[in-house]
Design an enzyme around this catalytic site. Structure first.
Site, PDB file in Angstrom:
ATOM      1  N   ASN A  21      -3.309 -10.379   7.153  1.00 42.44           N
ATOM      2  CA  ASN A  21      -3.124  -9.112   7.890  1.00 42.44           C
ATOM      3  C   ASN A  21      -4.346  -8.571   8.636  1.00 42.44           C
ATOM      4  O   ASN A  21      -4.472  -7.373   8.841  1.00 42.44           O
ATOM      5  CB  ASN A  21      -2.587  -8.019   6.942  1.00 42.44           C
ATOM      6  N   TYR A  67      -7.560  -8.430   7.795  1.00 47.23           N
ATOM      7  CA  TYR A  67      -8.679  -7.858   7.037  1.00 47.23           C
ATOM      8  C   TYR A  67      -9.825  -8.873   6.957  1.00 47.23           C
ATOM      9  O   TYR A  67      -9.798  -9.912   7.613  1.00 47.23           O
ATOM     10  CB  TYR A  67      -8.185  -7.366   5.671  1.00 47.23           C
ATOM     11  N   THR A  97       0.848  -1.185   0.000  1.00 44.95           N
ATOM     12  CA  THR A  97       0.000   0.000   0.000  1.00 44.95           C
ATOM     13  C   THR A  97       0.887   1.240   0.000  1.00 44.95           C
ATOM     14  O   THR A  97       1.755   1.383   0.860  1.00 44.95           O
ATOM     15  CB  THR A  97      -0.902  -0.017   1.252  1.00 44.95           C
ATOM     16  N   HIS A 142      -6.842 -10.977  -1.023  1.00 43.81           N
ATOM     17  CA  HIS A 142      -6.112 -10.611   0.207  1.00 43.81           C
ATOM     18  C   HIS A 142      -6.761 -11.316   1.400  1.00 43.81           C
ATOM     19  O   HIS A 142      -7.808 -10.912   1.885  1.00 43.81           O
ATOM     20  CB  HIS A 142      -6.178  -9.094   0.384  1.00 43.81           C
ATOM     21  N   ASN A 163       0.991 -17.005  10.692  1.00 45.71           N
ATOM     22  CA  ASN A 163       1.611 -17.185  12.015  1.00 45.71           C
ATOM     23  C   ASN A 163       1.935 -15.866  12.725  1.00 45.71           C
ATOM     24  O   ASN A 163       2.832 -15.829  13.558  1.00 45.71           O
ATOM     25  CB  ASN A 163       2.862 -18.077  11.914  1.00 45.71           C
TER      26      ASN A 163
HETATM   27  C1  FMN Z   1       4.481   0.220   3.242  1.00 42.72           C
HETATM   28  C2  FMN Z   1       3.895  -1.144   3.349  1.00 42.72           C
HETATM   29  C3  FMN Z   1       2.665  -1.402   2.750  1.00 42.72           C
HETATM   30  C4  FMN Z   1       2.119  -2.690   2.790  1.00 42.72           C
HETATM   31  N1  FMN Z   1       0.934  -2.920   2.136  1.00 42.72           N
HETATM   32  C5  FMN Z   1       0.449  -4.177   2.048  1.00 42.72           C
HETATM   33  C6  FMN Z   1      -0.707  -4.461   1.251  1.00 42.72           C
HETATM   34  O1  FMN Z   1      -1.274  -3.575   0.600  1.00 42.72           O
HETATM   35  N2  FMN Z   1      -1.146  -5.732   1.234  1.00 42.72           N
HETATM   36  C7  FMN Z   1      -0.535  -6.744   1.920  1.00 42.72           C
HETATM   37  O2  FMN Z   1      -0.985  -7.887   1.861  1.00 42.72           O
HETATM   38  N3  FMN Z   1       0.570  -6.502   2.659  1.00 42.72           N
HETATM   39  C8  FMN Z   1       1.080  -5.261   2.716  1.00 42.72           C
HETATM   40  N4  FMN Z   1       2.249  -5.029   3.409  1.00 42.72           N
HETATM   41  C9  FMN Z   1       3.030  -6.167   3.911  1.00 42.72           C
HETATM   42  C10 FMN Z   1       4.107  -6.549   2.885  1.00 42.72           C
HETATM   43  O3  FMN Z   1       3.517  -7.108   1.719  1.00 42.72           O
HETATM   44  C11 FMN Z   1       5.082  -7.587   3.471  1.00 42.72           C
HETATM   45  O4  FMN Z   1       4.342  -8.698   3.904  1.00 42.72           O
HETATM   46  C12 FMN Z   1       5.908  -7.030   4.613  1.00 42.72           C
HETATM   47  O5  FMN Z   1       6.487  -5.789   4.272  1.00 42.72           O
HETATM   48  C13 FMN Z   1       7.021  -8.010   5.022  1.00 42.72           C
HETATM   49  O6  FMN Z   1       7.826  -8.315   3.901  1.00 42.72           O
HETATM   50  P1  FMN Z   1       9.279  -7.619   3.701  1.00 42.72           P
HETATM   51  O7  FMN Z   1      10.082  -7.979   4.929  1.00 42.72           O
HETATM   52  O8  FMN Z   1       9.827  -8.207   2.452  1.00 42.72           O
HETATM   53  O9  FMN Z   1       9.040  -6.139   3.644  1.00 42.72           O
HETATM   54  C14 FMN Z   1       2.792  -3.737   3.448  1.00 42.72           C
HETATM   55  C15 FMN Z   1       4.017  -3.458   4.080  1.00 42.72           C
HETATM   56  C16 FMN Z   1       4.572  -2.195   4.027  1.00 42.72           C
HETATM   57  C17 FMN Z   1       5.914  -1.956   4.667  1.00 42.72           C
END
Ligand code: FMN
Length: 362
Positions: free
Chosen positions: A175, A177, A25, A172, A228
């Site tokens: 998280n 939702y 997002t 989705h 988890n």
């Molecule tokens: C700025 C930001 C926006 C995110 N938006 C979404 C989203 O729209 N949908 C979703 O399923 N997860 C979202 N996440 C979670 C990420 O997809 C991801 O699971 C999380 O950042 C951990 O992965 P990483 O360590 O590679 O960043 C978001 C995370 C961040 C940091």
């Protein structure tokens, strides 16, 4: 074991490599949730990913509670998304739309009424609104008619996604939702066929996937879970049987790929993860599994070598490294992102992260 750089098929989508851009997002749409040319530039800069999963995208006004996040329920939104999908395809990339209903996490200021959830509960903490942070409102329990209508909204949004040029969709289910609110026993207290037993709690997710698959073809459908971790007040007292049952159902439905935000240490969600579920899902589910959370090139390669993951998805690294694939390939250092512009800032902190050669030339 395949490496990160071998192609793979997620249903009808052929990924040129196994480095997936996780949904992020970024809140750069307008108040009508319409995507724009700036977003097209951002996504096309990242088209070397094997697959881009779009930022979470509202299936309906009722389901979208994030300021400036995009949607997929109006003609204008479809037209806006065409800019994005065209730009990604011109850059030889693939992109799916992440379909989002936030359930109890939609503040009435944005959704336009009392939010709906599996049960009448209130999320902890605060909602982002156009006037700043506000406490969440008490959700009402979804009736059977609500469920039917919302499942229909997912199907309509999926149809719009294909009309907008996406290669497919990801439901989705992560998280905290709406789908997750139905799945977990911390937020689902229903006593009808959508609550109680594991079989009942997975029913909503299965109905959504089934309707979306019937509408656009199951070969174009994926789904994301965060099995988890505690997320936005949602967790489960016993995740492994829940996600093993879900794996059976996904196998029956022939959902071709899933993405698990399966943390292995304290995460960006700020919680301590429980035992991973992917080892229990892998023998049951024959589709492709992408694993996420906290990977870099080295740990992603090691994870692939263990034989559970078919791909690794990266979130934050893709924000600040548009050429993440090339950096992982060459072992180059990864740039760190500016958290202050994750969810706002227009072009700044969005399309201005340099590629490695640009950074070195500067
Ligand atoms: C700025 C930001 C926006 C995110 N938006 C979404 C989203 O729209 N949908 C979703 O399923 N997860 C979202 N996440 C979670 C990420 O997809 C991801 O699971 C999380 O950042 C951990 O992965 P990483 O360590 O590679 O960043 C978001 C995370 C961040 C940091």
């Amino acid at each position: 074991m395949p490496t990160l750089f071998e192609p793979v098929e997620f249903g009808s989508i052929r990924l040129k490599n196994r480095i997936v851009m996780a949904p992020l997002t970024r809140a750069r749409s307008d108040r009508e949730a319409v995507p724009n040319a700036l977003m097209a530039e951002y996504y096309s800069q990242r088209a070397s990913a094997g697959l881009i999963i779009s930022e979470a995208t509202g299936i309906s006004r009722e389901g979208l509670g994030w300021p400036n996040a995009p949607g997929l329920w109006s003609e204008k939104q479809v037209e806006g998304w065409k800019l994005v999908t065209d730009a990604v395809h011109r850059a030889d990339g693939k992109i799916v739309a992440q379909l989002w209903h936030m359930g109890r996490l939609v503040h009435p200021d944005l959704g336009g009424g009392q939010p709906v959830s599996a049960s009448a509960t209130t999320a902890p903490d605060f909602a982002h609104t156009y006037e700043g942070k506000k406490p969440y409102a008490l959700a009402r329990t979804a009736t059977r008619d609500d469920i039917k209508r919302i499942v229909g909204d997912y199907a309509a949004a999926a149809r719009n996604a294909i009309a907008a040029g996406f290669d497919g969709v990801q439901v989705h289910g992560a998280n905290g939702y709406l789908v997750d609110q139905f799945l977990r026993d911390s937020s689902n207290y229903r006593t009808d066929e959508y609550g109680g037993s594991v079989e009942n709690r997975i029913r909503f997710a299965a109905e959504v996937l089934s309707a979306v698959g019937d509408t656009i073809g199951m070969e174009r459908v994926g789904v994301r879970f965060s099995p988890n971790i505690y997320s936005q007040g949602v967790e489960d007292s016993d995740p492994i049987p829940l996600f093993a049952a879900l794996a059976h159902r996904l196998e029956e439905l022939k959902v071709p790929w899933i993405e698990l935000r399966e943390a292995h240490k304290p995460t960006s969600a700020g919680s301590i993860p429980t035992e991973p579920v992917s080892p229990a899902m892998r023998p049951i589910y024959s589709g492709k599994i992408a694993l996420n959370s906290d990977y870099d090139g080295t740990s992603a390669r090691a994870r692939m070598a263990e034989g559970i993951a078919d791909a690794i998805s990266f979130g934050r690294p893709f924000i600040s490294n548009p050429d993440l694939v090339e950096r992982i390939r060459s072992g180059a250092a990864l740039a760190k992102g500016d958290e202050g512009t994750f969810y706002s800032g227009g072009a700044r902190g969005y399309v201005d992260y340099p590629r490695l050669e640009e950074a070195e030339a500067a």
